[in-house]
Design a protein around this motif. Structure first.
Motif, mmCIF file in Angstrom:
data_model
loop_
_atom_site.group_PDB
_atom_site.id
_atom_site.type_symbol
_atom_site.label_atom_id
_atom_site.label_comp_id
_atom_site.label_asym_id
_atom_site.label_seq_id
_atom_site.Cartn_x
_atom_site.Cartn_y
_atom_site.Cartn_z
ATOM 1 N N CYS A 48 1.240 -1.261 0.282
ATOM 2 C CA CYS A 48 0.088 0.280 -0.296
ATOM 3 C C CYS A 48 0.748 0.996 -0.337
ATOM 4 C CB CYS A 48 -1.493 0.130 1.040
ATOM 5 S SG CYS A 48 -2.134 -1.151 1.476
ATOM 6 N N GLU A 49 -0.205 1.985 -0.753
ATOM 7 C CA GLU A 49 1.002 3.013 -0.489
ATOM 8 C C GLU A 49 -0.162 4.785 -0.728
ATOM 9 O OE1 GLU A 49 3.868 3.547 -3.489
ATOM 10 O OE2 GLU A 49 3.440 4.214 -5.526
ATOM 11 N N PHE A 50 0.286 6.550 -0.573
ATOM 12 C CA PHE A 50 -0.670 7.153 -0.718
ATOM 13 C C PHE A 50 0.057 7.662 -1.642
ATOM 14 C CE2 PHE A 50 0.136 6.920 4.083
ATOM 15 C CZ PHE A 50 -1.671 6.856 4.001
ATOM 16 N N ASN A 51 -0.763 8.172 -2.390
ATOM 17 C CA ASN A 51 -0.410 9.247 -3.446
ATOM 18 C C ASN A 51 -0.440 10.999 -3.540
ATOM 19 O OD1 ASN A 51 -3.595 9.628 -3.485
ATOM 20 N ND2 ASN A 51 -4.612 9.085 -5.324
ATOM 21 N N ASP A 52 -0.864 11.429 -4.902
ATOM 22 C CA ASP A 52 -0.298 13.423 -3.993
ATOM 23 C C ASP A 52 -1.344 14.121 -3.461
ATOM 24 O OD1 ASP A 52 2.295 12.702 -5.709
ATOM 25 O OD2 ASP A 52 1.037 13.627 -7.145
ATOM 26 N N SER A 53 -2.744 13.098 -2.925
ATOM 27 C CA SER A 53 -3.113 13.772 -2.456
ATOM 28 C C SER A 53 -3.978 13.108 -0.837
ATOM 29 C CB SER A 53 -4.806 14.307 -3.405
ATOM 30 O OG SER A 53 -5.421 12.727 -3.532
ATOM 31 N N ASN A 54 -3.385 12.386 -0.623
ATOM 32 C CA ASN A 54 -2.677 11.521 0.923
ATOM 33 C C ASN A 54 -4.130 10.681 0.911
ATOM 34 O OD1 ASN A 54 -0.770 12.496 1.640
ATOM 35 N ND2 ASN A 54 -1.279 14.119 2.869
ATOM 36 N N GLU A 55 -4.403 9.663 -0.443
ATOM 37 C CA GLU A 55 -5.448 8.418 -0.388
ATOM 38 C C GLU A 55 -4.331 8.015 -0.253
ATOM 39 O OE1 GLU A 55 -7.160 9.782 -3.400
ATOM 40 O OE2 GLU A 55 -8.905 10.846 -2.735
ATOM 41 N N LEU A 56 -4.994 6.736 -0.316
ATOM 42 C CA LEU A 56 -4.550 5.216 0.496
ATOM 43 C C LEU A 56 -4.706 3.977 -0.205
ATOM 44 C CD1 LEU A 56 -1.980 3.659 2.275
ATOM 45 C CD2 LEU A 56 -3.937 2.419 3.980
ATOM 46 N N PHE A 57 -3.808 3.540 -1.491
ATOM 47 C CA PHE A 57 -4.180 2.750 -2.509
ATOM 48 C C PHE A 57 -3.220 1.463 -1.971
ATOM 49 C CE2 PHE A 57 -4.883 6.644 -4.653
ATOM 50 C CZ PHE A 57 -5.812 6.065 -5.531
ATOM 51 N N ALA A 58 -4.255 -0.176 -2.565
ATOM 52 C CA ALA A 58 -3.326 -0.912 -2.515
ATOM 53 C C ALA A 58 -3.170 -1.121 -3.798
ATOM 54 C CB ALA A 58 -4.707 -2.271 -2.177
ATOM 55 N N ILE A 59 -1.542 -1.698 -4.414
ATOM 56 C CA ILE A 59 -1.068 -1.576 -5.086
ATOM 57 C C ILE A 59 -0.675 -3.035 -5.364
ATOM 58 C CG2 ILE A 59 0.829 -0.762 -6.640
ATOM 59 C CD1 ILE A 59 0.762 1.670 -5.256
ATOM 60 N N ASN A 60 -0.903 -3.958 -6.649
ATOM 61 C CA ASN A 60 -0.238 -5.259 -7.133
ATOM 62 C C ASN A 60 -1.213 -6.265 -6.861
ATOM 63 O OD1 ASN A 60 1.671 -6.385 -8.921
ATOM 64 N ND2 ASN A 60 2.724 -6.662 -7.839
ATOM 65 N N THR A 61 -2.539 -5.693 -6.334
ATOM 66 C CA THR A 61 -3.602 -6.188 -5.428
ATOM 67 C C THR A 61 -4.015 -7.245 -6.503
ATOM 68 O OG1 THR A 61 -3.781 -5.408 -3.837
ATOM 69 C CG2 THR A 61 -5.631 -7.107 -4.023
ATOM 70 N N TYR A 62 -4.066 -8.769 -6.490
ATOM 71 C CA TYR A 62 -4.576 -9.428 -8.034
ATOM 72 C C TYR A 62 -5.587 -10.240 -7.726
ATOM 73 C CZ TYR A 62 -5.182 -13.102 -11.364
ATOM 74 O OH TYR A 62 -5.245 -14.461 -12.449
ATOM 75 N N ILE A 63 -6.737 -9.844 -8.456
ATOM 76 C CA ILE A 63 -8.549 -10.639 -8.279
ATOM 77 C C ILE A 63 -8.356 -11.277 -9.739
ATOM 78 C CG2 ILE A 63 -10.475 -9.494 -8.157
ATOM 79 C CD1 ILE A 63 -9.735 -7.590 -6.297
ATOM 80 N N GLU A 64 -8.350 -12.717 -10.022
ATOM 81 C CA GLU A 64 -8.807 -11.851 -10.822
ATOM 82 C C GLU A 64 -10.228 -12.644 -11.668
ATOM 83 O OE1 GLU A 64 -9.856 -17.297 -12.488
ATOM 84 O OE2 GLU A 64 -7.841 -17.003 -11.389
ATOM 85 N N GLU A 65 -9.985 -12.091 -12.848
ATOM 86 C CA GLU A 65 -11.090 -11.747 -13.876
ATOM 87 C C GLU A 65 -12.279 -12.816 -13.441
ATOM 88 O OE1 GLU A 65 -10.059 -11.705 -17.691
ATOM 89 O OE2 GLU A 65 -9.107 -10.161 -17.649
ATOM 90 N N TYR A 66 -13.407 -12.263 -13.569
ATOM 91 C CA TYR A 66 -14.709 -12.971 -13.292
ATOM 92 C C TYR A 66 -14.857 -14.293 -15.036
ATOM 93 C CZ TYR A 66 -19.415 -14.104 -12.058
ATOM 94 O OH TYR A 66 -20.793 -14.699 -11.630
ATOM 95 N N ALA A 67 -15.428 -15.512 -14.828
ATOM 96 C CA ALA A 67 -15.666 -15.827 -15.379
ATOM 97 C C ALA A 67 -17.052 -15.391 -16.457
ATOM 98 C CB ALA A 67 -15.521 -18.033 -14.805
ATOM 99 N N PHE A 68 -17.649 -15.043 -15.787
ATOM 100 C CA PHE A 68 -19.187 -14.763 -16.573
ATOM 101 C C PHE A 68 -18.816 -12.987 -17.003
ATOM 102 C CE2 PHE A 68 -19.820 -18.810 -13.755
ATOM 103 C CZ PHE A 68 -20.315 -19.465 -14.715
ATOM 104 N N GLY A 69 -17.875 -12.410 -16.490
ATOM 105 C CA GLY A 69 -17.629 -10.777 -17.062
ATOM 106 C C GLY A 69 -18.155 -10.350 -17.912
ATOM 107 N N ASN A 70 -17.682 -11.399 -19.485
ATOM 108 C CA ASN A 70 -17.600 -10.879 -20.610
ATOM 109 C C ASN A 70 -16.987 -9.160 -20.909
ATOM 110 O OD1 ASN A 70 -19.641 -8.946 -20.159
ATOM 111 N ND2 ASN A 70 -21.522 -11.050 -20.852
ATOM 112 N N GLN A 71 -17.623 -8.572 -21.092
ATOM 113 C CA GLN A 71 -16.650 -6.962 -21.873
ATOM 114 C C GLN A 71 -16.967 -6.517 -20.736
ATOM 115 O OE1 GLN A 71 -19.396 -5.869 -24.651
ATOM 116 N NE2 GLN A 71 -20.769 -4.580 -23.442
ATOM 117 N N PHE A 72 -17.396 -6.642 -19.302
ATOM 118 C CA PHE A 72 -17.695 -5.939 -18.495
ATOM 119 C C PHE A 72 -17.007 -5.997 -17.321
ATOM 120 C CE2 PHE A 72 -21.742 -5.145 -20.549
ATOM 121 C CZ PHE A 72 -22.145 -4.588 -20.817
ATOM 122 N N ASN A 73 -15.774 -7.125 -17.817
ATOM 123 C CA ASN A 73 -14.911 -7.642 -16.579
ATOM 124 C C ASN A 73 -14.254 -6.411 -16.096
ATOM 125 O OD1 ASN A 73 -14.274 -9.682 -14.961
ATOM 126 N ND2 ASN A 73 -14.485 -11.342 -17.138
#
Length: 152
Positions: A48-73
Protein backbone atom coordinates in the motif's frame (compact mmCIF):
# COMPACT_ATOMS: atom_id res chain seq x y z
CA UNK A 1 -26.31 -16.72 4.99
CA UNK A 2 -23.21 -15.08 3.56
CA UNK A 3 -20.15 -17.23 3.00
CA UNK A 4 -17.14 -15.49 4.49
CA UNK A 5 -13.94 -15.39 2.47
CA UNK A 6 -10.52 -15.25 4.11
CA UNK A 7 -7.52 -14.69 1.86
CA UNK A 8 -4.33 -14.44 3.92
CA UNK A 9 -0.92 -12.99 3.16
CA UNK A 10 1.21 -15.63 4.90
CA UNK A 11 4.40 -14.10 3.58
CA UNK A 12 3.77 -10.80 5.41
CA UNK A 13 4.25 -12.15 8.93
CA UNK A 14 7.45 -13.89 7.83
CA UNK A 15 9.00 -10.85 6.13
CA UNK A 16 7.65 -8.10 8.39
CA UNK A 17 7.10 -7.33 12.04
CA UNK A 18 3.53 -6.07 12.36
CA UNK A 19 3.33 -3.05 14.68
CA UNK A 20 -0.29 -1.96 14.21
CA UNK A 21 -3.29 -3.23 12.24
CA UNK A 22 -6.22 -1.45 10.60
CA UNK A 23 -9.33 -2.65 8.77
CA UNK A 24 -10.02 -0.78 5.56
CA UNK A 25 -12.80 -0.95 3.03
CA UNK A 26 -11.94 -1.36 -0.65
CA UNK A 27 -13.41 0.49 -3.61
CA UNK A 28 -14.22 -2.28 -6.11
CA UNK A 29 -15.57 -2.02 -9.62
CA UNK A 30 -17.97 -4.33 -11.42
CA UNK A 31 -17.13 -8.00 -11.17
CA UNK A 32 -14.30 -7.77 -8.62
CA UNK A 33 -16.49 -8.58 -5.62
CA UNK A 34 -17.81 -11.69 -7.38
CA UNK A 35 -14.28 -12.97 -7.90
CA UNK A 36 -13.40 -12.25 -4.26
CA UNK A 37 -16.46 -14.13 -3.04
CA UNK A 38 -15.29 -17.11 -5.11
CA UNK A 39 -11.87 -16.85 -3.44
CA UNK A 40 -10.04 -15.93 -6.64
CA UNK A 41 -7.72 -13.26 -5.22
CA UNK A 42 -4.10 -13.03 -4.09
CA UNK A 43 -2.47 -10.37 -1.90
CA UNK A 44 0.97 -11.89 -1.27
CA UNK A 45 2.84 -9.52 -3.61
CA UNK A 46 0.81 -6.41 -2.85
CA UNK A 47 1.66 -3.30 -0.84
CA UNK A 48 0.00 0.00 0.00
CA UNK A 49 1.12 3.54 -0.68
CA UNK A 50 -0.22 7.08 -0.65
CA UNK A 51 -0.80 9.17 -3.77
CA UNK A 52 -0.35 12.94 -4.11
CA UNK A 53 -3.69 13.78 -2.48
CA UNK A 54 -3.05 11.56 0.60
CA UNK A 55 -5.33 8.72 -0.47
CA UNK A 56 -4.23 5.17 0.31
CA UNK A 57 -4.11 2.63 -2.54
CA UNK A 58 -3.46 -1.12 -2.56
CA UNK A 59 -1.04 -1.76 -5.40
CA UNK A 60 -0.33 -5.07 -7.16
CA UNK A 61 -3.36 -6.79 -5.65
CA UNK A 62 -4.45 -9.64 -7.90
CA UNK A 63 -8.17 -10.33 -8.33
CA UNK A 64 -8.79 -12.87 -11.07
CA UNK A 65 -11.16 -11.93 -13.86
CA UNK A 66 -14.70 -13.14 -13.33
CA UNK A 67 -15.51 -16.10 -15.58
CA UNK A 68 -18.95 -14.80 -16.60
CA UNK A 69 -17.98 -11.13 -16.84
CA UNK A 70 -17.69 -10.85 -20.65
CA UNK A 71 -17.05 -7.26 -21.81
CA UNK A 72 -17.70 -5.74 -18.37
CA UNK A 73 -14.80 -7.56 -16.73
CA UNK A 74 -12.13 -5.80 -14.67
CA UNK A 75 -8.33 -5.73 -14.91
CA UNK A 76 -6.67 -8.44 -12.83
CA UNK A 77 -3.93 -6.20 -11.39
CA UNK A 78 -5.17 -2.72 -10.67
CA UNK A 79 -4.72 0.00 -8.06
CA UNK A 80 -7.59 -0.20 -5.59
CA UNK A 81 -8.45 2.66 -3.25
CA UNK A 82 -8.66 1.86 0.46
CA UNK A 83 -11.19 3.56 2.71
CA UNK A 84 -10.08 4.66 6.18
CA UNK A 85 -10.91 7.50 8.57
CA UNK A 86 -9.07 10.77 8.07
CA UNK A 87 -7.39 10.41 11.45
CA UNK A 88 -6.12 6.92 10.59
CA UNK A 89 -4.85 8.07 7.20
CA UNK A 90 -2.93 10.97 8.76
CA UNK A 91 -1.30 8.76 11.40
CA UNK A 92 -0.33 6.16 8.77
CA UNK A 93 1.13 8.80 6.44
CA UNK A 94 3.08 10.37 9.27
CA UNK A 95 4.58 7.08 10.47
CA UNK A 96 5.45 5.93 6.94
CA UNK A 97 7.29 9.16 6.15
CA UNK A 98 9.03 9.68 9.48
CA UNK A 99 9.97 6.19 10.61
CA UNK A 100 10.48 4.44 7.28
CA UNK A 101 7.78 1.85 7.92
CA UNK A 102 5.65 0.21 5.25
CA UNK A 103 1.98 -0.69 4.91
CA UNK A 104 1.29 -4.30 3.94
CA UNK A 105 -2.07 -6.05 3.32
CA UNK A 106 -2.48 -8.93 5.77
CA UNK A 107 -5.93 -10.36 5.07
CA UNK A 108 -8.71 -9.91 2.53
CA UNK A 109 -12.12 -10.93 3.84
CA UNK A 110 -15.83 -10.25 3.63
CA UNK A 111 -17.91 -9.05 6.56
CA UNK A 112 -21.45 -10.01 7.62
CA UNK A 113 -22.99 -7.65 5.05
CA UNK A 114 -20.95 -9.21 2.24
CA UNK A 115 -18.64 -6.20 1.82
CA UNK A 116 -14.95 -6.76 1.09
CA UNK A 117 -12.54 -5.56 3.76
CA UNK A 118 -8.74 -5.52 3.79
CA UNK A 119 -6.78 -5.82 7.01
CA UNK A 120 -3.59 -3.80 6.60
CA UNK A 121 -0.63 -3.63 8.92
CA UNK A 122 1.93 -0.96 9.67
CA UNK A 123 5.09 -3.05 9.43
CA UNK A 124 8.83 -2.94 9.87
CA UNK A 125 10.97 -5.24 7.74
CA UNK A 126 12.66 -8.16 9.50
CA UNK A 127 16.34 -8.89 9.20
CA UNK A 128 17.50 -12.37 8.20
CA UNK A 129 18.38 -13.32 11.77
CA UNK A 130 14.87 -12.33 12.86
CA UNK A 131 13.44 -14.62 10.18
CA UNK A 132 15.61 -17.49 11.41
CA UNK A 133 14.43 -16.80 14.95
CA UNK A 134 10.77 -17.00 13.92
CA UNK A 135 11.43 -20.26 12.04
CA UNK A 136 13.05 -21.75 15.15
CA UNK A 137 10.08 -20.70 17.28
CA UNK A 138 7.66 -22.32 14.83
CA UNK A 139 9.67 -25.55 14.80
CA UNK A 140 9.85 -25.80 18.59
CA UNK A 141 6.13 -25.04 18.91
CA UNK A 142 5.33 -27.75 16.34
CA UNK A 143 7.56 -30.27 18.16
CA UNK A 144 5.94 -29.46 21.51
CA UNK A 145 2.50 -29.90 20.03
CA UNK A 146 3.50 -33.31 18.63
CA UNK A 147 4.84 -34.41 22.03
CA UNK A 148 1.67 -33.23 23.80
CA UNK A 149 -0.47 -35.07 21.26
CA UNK A 150 1.55 -38.28 21.75
CA UNK A 151 0.97 -38.22 25.53
CA UNK A 152 -2.76 -37.51 25.27
Amino acid sequence: MVKTVNILNKRAKFDYEVLETFTAGIVLTGTEIKSIRLGKANITESFCEFNDSNELFAINTYIEEYAFGNQFNHKARNERKLLLNKRELKSLAKSVQAKGLTIVPLKLHTNEKGLAKLDIGLCRGKKTYDKRESLKEQDTKRDLDRIKKAYN
